[in-house]
Design a protein around this motif. Structure first.
Motif, PDB file in Angstrom:
ATOM      1  N   GLU A  88      17.994  -3.251   6.494  1.00 24.52           N
ATOM      2  CA  GLU A  88      17.258  -3.716   5.318  1.00 24.52           C
ATOM      3  C   GLU A  88      16.132  -2.737   4.989  1.00 24.52           C
ATOM      4  O   GLU A  88      15.460  -2.229   5.884  1.00 24.52           O
ATOM      5  N   ARG A  89      15.950  -2.507   3.714  1.00 25.27           N
ATOM      6  CA  ARG A  89      14.796  -1.742   3.233  1.00 25.27           C
ATOM      7  C   ARG A  89      13.792  -2.763   2.725  1.00 25.27           C
ATOM      8  O   ARG A  89      14.091  -3.498   1.784  1.00 25.27           O
ATOM      9  N   LEU A  90      12.637  -2.821   3.328  1.00 23.13           N
ATOM     10  CA  LEU A  90      11.665  -3.844   2.930  1.00 23.13           C
ATOM     11  C   LEU A  90      10.449  -3.211   2.252  1.00 23.13           C
ATOM     12  O   LEU A  90      10.035  -2.106   2.588  1.00 23.13           O
ATOM     13  N   TYR A  91       9.912  -3.970   1.312  1.00 29.87           N
ATOM     14  CA  TYR A  91       8.756  -3.529   0.541  1.00 29.87           C
ATOM     15  C   TYR A  91       7.654  -4.561   0.691  1.00 29.87           C
ATOM     16  O   TYR A  91       7.926  -5.753   0.864  1.00 29.87           O
ATOM     17  N   ALA A  92       6.419  -4.097   0.625  1.00 30.55           N
ATOM     18  CA  ALA A  92       5.283  -5.013   0.769  1.00 30.55           C
ATOM     19  C   ALA A  92       4.828  -5.513  -0.597  1.00 30.55           C
ATOM     20  O   ALA A  92       5.013  -4.833  -1.616  1.00 30.55           O
ATOM     21  N   HIS A  93       4.225  -6.662  -0.587  1.00 31.89           N
ATOM     22  CA  HIS A  93       3.618  -7.255  -1.787  1.00 31.89           C
ATOM     23  C   HIS A  93       2.728  -6.214  -2.480  1.00 31.89           C
ATOM     24  O   HIS A  93       2.035  -5.450  -1.813  1.00 31.89           O
ATOM     25  N   PRO A  94       2.760  -6.182  -3.802  1.00 34.93           N
ATOM     26  CA  PRO A  94       1.989  -5.163  -4.527  1.00 34.93           C
ATOM     27  C   PRO A  94       0.496  -5.156  -4.192  1.00 34.93           C
ATOM     28  O   PRO A  94      -0.170  -4.141  -4.382  1.00 34.93           O
ATOM     29  N   ARG A 138      20.870 -12.906   5.573  1.00 33.54           N
ATOM     30  CA  ARG A 138      21.363 -13.350   4.266  1.00 33.54           C
ATOM     31  C   ARG A 138      22.822 -13.810   4.330  1.00 33.54           C
ATOM     32  O   ARG A 138      23.363 -14.289   3.347  1.00 33.54           O
ATOM     33  N   ILE A 193       4.252  -6.530   9.074  1.00 37.04           N
ATOM     34  CA  ILE A 193       5.698  -6.733   9.127  1.00 37.04           C
ATOM     35  C   ILE A 193       6.182  -6.829  10.571  1.00 37.04           C
ATOM     36  O   ILE A 193       7.210  -7.425  10.859  1.00 37.04           O
ATOM     37  N   TYR A 248       6.765  -9.698   2.362  1.00 35.56           N
ATOM     38  CA  TYR A 248       7.730  -8.589   2.382  1.00 35.56           C
ATOM     39  C   TYR A 248       9.033  -9.021   1.714  1.00 35.56           C
ATOM     40  O   TYR A 248       9.440 -10.177   1.839  1.00 35.56           O
ATOM     41  N   CYS A 249       9.651  -8.101   1.055  1.00 31.84           N
ATOM     42  CA  CYS A 249      10.809  -8.417   0.230  1.00 31.84           C
ATOM     43  C   CYS A 249      11.748  -7.216   0.242  1.00 31.84           C
ATOM     44  O   CYS A 249      11.302  -6.086   0.425  1.00 31.84           O
ATOM     45  N   ASN A 250      13.046  -7.466   0.031  1.00 34.19           N
ATOM     46  CA  ASN A 250      13.993  -6.356   0.131  1.00 34.19           C
ATOM     47  C   ASN A 250      14.232  -5.637  -1.201  1.00 34.19           C
ATOM     48  O   ASN A 250      15.192  -4.908  -1.341  1.00 34.19           O
ATOM     49  N   ARG A 251      13.387  -5.880  -2.164  1.00 30.61           N
ATOM     50  CA  ARG A 251      13.432  -5.047  -3.377  1.00 30.61           C
ATOM     51  C   ARG A 251      11.983  -4.664  -3.711  1.00 30.61           C
ATOM     52  O   ARG A 251      11.049  -5.427  -3.453  1.00 30.61           O
ATOM     53  N   PRO A 252      11.811  -3.484  -4.270  1.00 33.54           N
ATOM     54  CA  PRO A 252      10.438  -3.063  -4.568  1.00 33.54           C
ATOM     55  C   PRO A 252       9.847  -3.890  -5.693  1.00 33.54           C
ATOM     56  O   PRO A 252      10.575  -4.530  -6.450  1.00 33.54           O
ATOM     57  N   PRO A 253       8.534  -3.903  -5.805  1.00 34.87           N
ATOM     58  CA  PRO A 253       7.905  -4.650  -6.900  1.00 34.87           C
ATOM     59  C   PRO A 253       8.377  -4.105  -8.241  1.00 34.87           C
ATOM     60  O   PRO A 253       8.648  -2.916  -8.374  1.00 34.87           O
ATOM     61  N   TRP A 272       7.079 -11.881  -7.664  1.00 36.59           N
ATOM     62  CA  TRP A 272       7.242 -11.505  -6.254  1.00 36.59           C
ATOM     63  C   TRP A 272       7.558 -12.695  -5.356  1.00 36.59           C
ATOM     64  O   TRP A 272       8.302 -12.590  -4.392  1.00 36.59           O
ATOM     65  N   TRP A 331       5.894   2.408   7.927  1.00 40.53           N
ATOM     66  CA  TRP A 331       6.045   2.389   6.469  1.00 40.53           C
ATOM     67  C   TRP A 331       6.269   3.819   5.991  1.00 40.53           C
ATOM     68  O   TRP A 331       5.331   4.607   5.916  1.00 40.53           O
TER      69      TRP A 331
END
Lengths: 648, 648
Positions: free
Chosen positions: A535-541, A492, A317, B613-618, B608, A644
Motif C-alpha cells: 500500500e502507498r499511504l498518504y498523510a492528512h493534508p 481491503r 503511521i 492516513y489514506c491510500n490516495r493522496p489529498p 479526506w 515517508w
C-alpha cells in the motif's frame, strides 16, 4: 486474605462486553514471527537487563545499610532526578522476567528476584512506605512532591512486578510487601478527613491497583484506583497546594501546565490527548480498567473520545506517539515531525496496554488495529534484533545520527518492551461465556478453557509476511462456540472459510470482527486470507511534514528505506506514483523478512557544482531501491533512514 | 598615550588588498530601504533596549555597594549561568547607541552611557580586572573557568563599546577603563613565564582587541589578539588543565568536545566550520582582522577554506547558520532543517562581520554576496518592523508557534542586530589609494575623502525592490579614480552605464566587481541595472529537508508564505514548476515591500474523512497565493510560515 483468581460470577447487568484476555502462559509461540523474538527476549534481554541494572547502580539504591554512594544523589536543584524512580525499573524488570518463569522456570532469575524482594522488604518503612531512594536519602521529604517525584508511579511498577511474580511462582513475599505499601497509601490519601487529597502526577499506580484488585479481590484496592482517577484534575489543584507547602511558587512549574500530567481538568472532561505521552496512555489504561470494573460508561465515553482524537489526529503511521522531546509528549494536532519524532517506546507499549483494555470493554477492531500497529512497528522498533540494544525515541527519519544504545540514563523503555513481549500471548485471544475473540494473527498454540471445555487453538501462518492464516481447533467434544475473528482494518480484501466453505464476510462483520457461531468438532479449521498488496499511504493534508510524501505498508508492517541497502541517503530518492513495488521474502535479512523492491529516481549531485542553492532542480536518474520493515531498522550498518519517502 | 586615527602609511609590501571601510558616520540613509529601519532602530530600539536592561535587572549587576540581590545568582550547579556575561549586553548596547550619537547627538542616551561607565569604573578592581558579576559574586573565582564563564567575551564587548563611544564623543573615560582591563589581561595571559596560557572559549575579545589596536596603535593590543588566536586549539588543552585545577574532570564537559569552541585544533588547521555558530564567526572575524593587520596569508587561507565550507555546505538560503539548538551551532554538512532551524540572529550578524572583513582583504563578491544575504534575510528577520520585538532563532518554517518576544533570558541578539543596523553605513563602501569599492546597493549619500579629495556618492534607488541604481558623483575637481562595483552573484543580467554609455561588463569584471577606471568630473553618473526576475531555487540534493521543495527569491530577498496572507497553512500549498510568479510593490505591507503573487494548488482536507492516513493522496484545488519577504514575517497575525515550499 484470600486470593480469588476468578471473579467472573457477578450478577448485575453490565454496560459492556466483558471479555477476559486468555493468559499469556496459555499461548505458546511455537513457530512463526514471534517465536524468535520471544525466545531472544527471554534468553538474552531478561538476563542482560539484570546485568545492566547492576552495572549501572540501579540495585545499589537497595543497599539500605550502606551510606548513600555518590550514585544515589540528593535531589538536584532543578527538583528533578532519575534516582527516585529506580524502583520502577527493577519493578518492570521483575514483571518482565516473571512472565517467562511459568513456562520456562529459571532458578537463577528467581534467585535474583528474591534477592531484590528481600532487600525491598528489609528497606520498607514500618508504616509500609516504600521508595528506596526516599528511604535512603530523604525520608522526611516523602509525599511532599507528587507533582515531580514519582513515588506512586514507582510503587505501581513494583505492584505490577509483585502480581506477576506471585502469579508465576505462587511466592507471596513480594505481594505482601506491596499490599502493605498499598495499605499505607490508603491510610495517607483519599477524601476522608485527615488524608491528603493527592494523586501522583505520573500515572501508573492506578492501573497497577486494578491489577492487584483482580488478584486480591480486595475492594479497597479498586476504590483507591477509582479515587485517584476521579480526583485527578480537580481544581484548585493539589499540586498547587503541595508546592506552596514546600515554600515554592506554583507558577515556577517547569512544564508550565498540569496538562503535562493530564491533571488540568477532570478526566471525564478531557477530549484531546495532551501532555506526556506515557502518562496519558497509563491514565487512559486505568480509565478503561475502571470503566470495566466499575461498569462506568462515563469513563468509557471519555476514553472513546480520546482514542478517536489520538488515532485521527496525533498518531504516527508506526503507532508512535508524542512528537516532542520537550514534554515527552503531545503538542498540537497533526504535529508529526519525522526527524525529531520523540515517539517514546514506552508510549507505544502503553498504547498497546490501553487499546487492549478498550477491546475487552468494546470488541471493536479499531482498538486491536492500533494494538497490531504498535506491535509490528512503533513498539517493536524499540528493541534490537539481538535483544540487547534499544531505542528510547523512535524517529521516522534519520540522517544516520540515531544509533541503538545498550542502556539509557532514563531506562524506562527496555524493561517496558521486555514485559510487553514476554506477556505477548495475552493479547491474542479473549474469551467470555461461549465466545472466543481472536485479536491478533501469528503462529501460536493456545490452550484455554471455556465453559468448562478445553479448547486448543493452533494458528498456522507466516503472518505478517504471508496473507494466509489457518486456525485449527482441538476439542474434547463437539461444542457450540462463537468465534469473533478480527478482520484487520488495513485489509481491503479478506476471505474466510470454515472447513473449506467460504463464508459471507460482509454479513458476518460486527465492529470489524467476523462472527462465526456454530457447533465445532475436533479438527475443524478456519481459514482466513488477508490480501496484503503493498500500500502507498498518504498523510492528512494538515500534516505539513508529510506533504508530497508517501509511506509504504504491507499488511500491518510499515516499511522504511535504509541507506545501508541503497548506498545513498534515502532522502535523495523520488518515488513515482506508478512505481511497481514487489514484495520478496529475504531470508538473509535479520532472521528473515519481506522486503519491498522497486524503481525510483535519485537526485544526483554529480552535475550540481559547488553551490548549495541553484535555480534548476537536481537531475534525477533511475535506479532500483529496497525497503525493509521499519521495526528492523538500525540493526545493521549505520546510516540514514526514511519512512515517508518523497514522491515525484 | 597618543591615538593615531590613521595608520595607513606603512612601508612593507602587503599580501592583500587593503581596503578600508568608509566610516558609517559618513553614510546617510536619506531615503530608500534603510531609511526607516535605521530611524526605527535609533529612535525606538536603542531607548527601549536600555529600558529592558533596567527592567530585567541587567544593570543591577553594577550596584557594587549593595549586597547581591537574588537576581545576581551564584554559579549554578550546572556551572553555567547567564549572569556573568551581563556586561556583554550593556557593552553591545553602548556600542549600538554610540554609532548613532555623532550624527544624532542625544544627551539623554549619553547620560545613560556615562552612568554605566561610571559604575564600571567604580567597580573595576585595582589591578584592572573587570567583570561585574565576578567582582560582586565570586572575585576569588575569576579566571578559573575560561571554558564556560565568558569573562573575556564580556570584556571584548565592553572594549567594542568603549571604542565606539570614544569615536562618537571623544570621551576617554570608558576607553581608559578598558585599556586598564586589557593591561590586566596582558599581565595575566600569554606565553611568557608566569602567565597563564589561556584563552576564552567564547571568542570576541580577539576582534575587539584589533579594533582597540586600530584606535590606539598600541602593538601590545594587536599582539594579545594574535596570541589568543595562535594559542587556540593547542594540545594538551588549557581547558583540560584549568578544569583539573578546579578539581573537576575534563571528561564531564557538558558539550563533549572543544570543537564547540573551535578549540579542538589550531585554527590554521581547521577546514570545516564546527561548534557554536556565533563563536565560530567571531573567531573567523578575528582571523580575518589578523590576516589583515599581520599580513598573514596562513590565516587568510584558513578563512577561505572555512568560508567556502560554510557557504557551500552549511548555510541556510536566508544566510542563517548553525542549525542545532543543542550546541547553538553546526552539526553535519548539509543538515539544514527548517522547522527546528536555530539560525541565531547573532550568528547571521557575525557572518556579516566576517564576510565584510574578508572583503577588505580580498575584494571578492562571494564575501559581499554573503553580507547582502544576511542583511536582507537572516539577520534582519531578527528584529520586528516596530523595532522592539525580536527573534533569537530564525526558523525557515513554522506552524505558528514562533512569536517575536520583547526580551529574552539570553538577550544577546537584540543588541547585536541593533549595533549592526546603527553601523550599517560602514558596509557600503571601502576605499584604498585611488579606488572606491561599492559593496551594497540602497539609497544613501556618502561623503569621503580619497587622496585628499572630497568625494560625494549618492545612490538613488529603490533597491532591493527595484533593479535600477543611479550612482551620482560629487567632486570638487576632476579626479582619476577606479570604481569597483559589486555585481551581485544572484544577478544573471546586469548592465552598467557611465554617463549614458553602456560598458562591457564581462570585460571589466574582477572577482565579481565591475572595474571602471577613468577621470571623473562632478555630476558624473554611473547607472546599474540588476535584472531581478523571481527565481525558483532548489537545494543541493544532500539537503534532505528540502527535497521536492522550492524557495522563491527576487534579487537578494528571500520570500516566504505566511498563513495570514493565504488563510491556510502554507504547508498545504503545492507549487507547480511552471507557475507564473508576479512581483508587485505593496505599499500597505509593513511600510511597503514587493510581494510575489501566483497560482498554486492546495491540498484539500474536505473529502479526506476522519482518518490520518489514506491510500490516495489529498485532492488538490487551484488557488492563488502571495509570498512576502522573509525578513518581514511574524509582524502581523500569528500563523504558519514556510520558506521552502512543496513543489508538485
Amino acid at each position: 486474605m484470600s486470593l480469588p483468581q476468578n471473579k467472573a460470577a457477578e450478577v448485575k447487568p453490565r454496560a459492556f462486553e466483558r471479555f477476559v484476555p486468555v493468559d499469556h502462559t496459555r499461548v505458546a509461540f511455537d513457530g512463526g514471527f514471534w517465536q524468535s523474538w520471544s525466545e531472544t527476549v527471554r534468553s538474552v534481554t531478561i538476563p542482560t537487563q539484570h546485568r545492566r541494572l547492576e552495572e549501572e547502580g540501579f540495585l545499589e539504591v537497595l543497599d539500605f545499610e550502606k551510606p548513600p554512594s555518590p550514585l544515589v544523589r540528593p535531589i538536584q536543584p532543578s527538583g528533578l532526578s532519575m534516582q527516585h524512580f529506580f524502583d520502577s525499573d527493577f519493578g518492570k524488570w521483575i514483571e518482565a522476567a516473571s512472565y517467562t518463569l511459568k513456562n520456562h522456570p529459571d532458578p537463577d532469575i528467581e534467585a535474583k528476584i528474591d534477592a531484590i524482594v528481600e532487600r525491598l522488604e528489609h528497606g520498607q518503612m514500618p508504616d509500609g512506605y516504600l521508595n528506596s531512594w526516599f528511604i535512603r536519602r530523604e525520608p522526611d521529604k516523602r509525599w511532599t512532591n507528587l507533582r515531580d517525584l514519582h513515588e506512586m508511579y514507582s510503587m505501581g511498577h513494583l505492584i505490577e512486578g509483585a502480581v506477576a511474580y506471585f502469579e508465576a511462582t505462587g511466592k507471596r513475599r513480594f505481594l505482601d510487601v506491596m499490599i502493605r505499601a498499598v495499605d499505607h497509601i490508603i491510610d495517607t490519601f483519599g477524601t476522608e478527613p485527615g488524608k491528603l487529597r493527592g494523586y501522583d502526577a505520573h500515572e501508573e499506580v492506578e492501573l497497577a491497583l486494578v491489577k492487584l484488585y483482580r488478584l486480591t479481590g480486595d475492594p479497597r484496592h479498586l476504590k483507591l484506583a477509582t479515587y485517584f482517577v476521579d480526583e485527578r484534575g480537580r481544581m484548585p489543584s493539589y499540586f498547587d497546594e503541595e508546592t506552596r507547602r514546600r515554600g515554592e511558587n506554583p507558577a515556577d512549574y517547569v512544564y508550565g501546565t498540569y496538562a503535562y500530567s493530564q491533571a488540568h481538568m477532570p478526566v471525564r472532561n478531557q477530549t484531546q490527548v495532551v501532555g506526556h505521552a506515557v502518562r496519558a496512555m497509563y491514565l487512559f489504561s486505568a480509565m478503561a480498567d475502571l470503566a470495566y470494573e466499575n461498569d462506568d460508561p462515563s469513563l468509557k465515553h471519555a476514553c472513546d473520545r480520546l482514542f478517536d482524537n489520538l488515532i485521527g489526529r496525533q498518531l504516527y503511521i508506526t503507532g508512535g506517539l508524542g512528537p516532542s522531546a520537550s514534554n515527552e509528549g503531545f503538542t498540537r494536532e497533526y504535529d508529526l515531525p519525522n526527524t525529531t519524532a520523540y515517539a517514546e517506546t514506552c508510549a507505544a507499549v502503553a498504547l498497546g496496554l490501553w487499546s487492549h483494555r478498550m477491546a475487552q470493554l468494546d470488541l471493536d477492531s479499531k482498538f486491536t488495529d492500533a494494538l497490531e500497529t504498535i506491535l509490528f512497528n512503533g513498539a517493536l522498533s524499540g528493541i534490537s534484533r539481538d535483544g540487547e540494544h534499544y531505542f528510547y525515541e523512535n524517529v521516522l527519519e534519520s540522517h544516520g545520527q540515531h544509533r541503538r544504545w545498550k542502556w539509557h540514563y532514563c531506562p524506562c523503555c527496555p524493561t517496558n518492551i521486555a514485559r510487553f513481549i514476554t506477556s505477548l500471548g495475552q493479547y491474542f485471544y479473549s474469551a467470555k461465556r461461549d465466545e472466543i475473540a481472536v485479536h491478533l494473527y501469528g503462529a501460536n498454540t493456545a490452550e484455554l478453557e471455556i465453559q468448562g471445555q478445553f479448547v486448543r487453538l493452533r494458528q498456522e501462518t507466516s503472518y505478517p509476511w504471508d496473507k494466509d492464516v489457518l486456525l485449527a481447533l482441538g476439542l474434547v467434544a463437539p461444542t457450540r462456540l462463537t468465534f469473533r475473528l478480527r478482520i484487520p482494518g488495513w485489509c481491503r480484501n479478506a476471505r474466510l472459510w470454515v472447513n473449506g466453505e467460504q463464508m459471507d464476510l460482509g454479513a458476518s462483520l460486527e465492529k470489524g470482527y467476523a462472527v462465526v457461531n456454530r457447533e465445532w468438532v475436533d479438527g475443524d479449521e478456519i481459514r482466513l486470507t488477508f490480501e496484503m498488496p503493498v500500500e502507498r499511504l498518504y498523510a492528512h493534508p494538515a500534516v505539513g511534514e508529510d506533504a508530497q510524501r508517501v509511506a509504504l505498508k504491507r499488511g500491518p508492517v510499515v516499511y522504511c528505506v535504509e541507506e545501508t541497502d541503497i548506498g545513498t541517503e534515502p532522502q535523495r530518492l523520488r518515488i513515482s506514483a506508478d512505481t511497481n513495488l514487489t514484495p520478496r521474502f529475504d531470508e538473509t535479512l535479520l532472521g528473515g523478512a519481506v522486503v519491498l523492491e522497486g524503481e525510483a529516481l535519485e537526485a544526483d549531485a554529480e552535475d550540481w557544482g559547488p553551490t548549495l542553492y541553484c535555480n534548476r532542480p537536481p537531475s534525477l536518474k533511475g535506479r532500483t531501491f529496497k525497503a525493509i520493515p521499519y521495526h528492523l531498522w538500525a540493526n545493521r550498518d549505520e546510516g540514514a533512514m526514511q519512512v515517508w519517502l518523497t514522491e515525484k
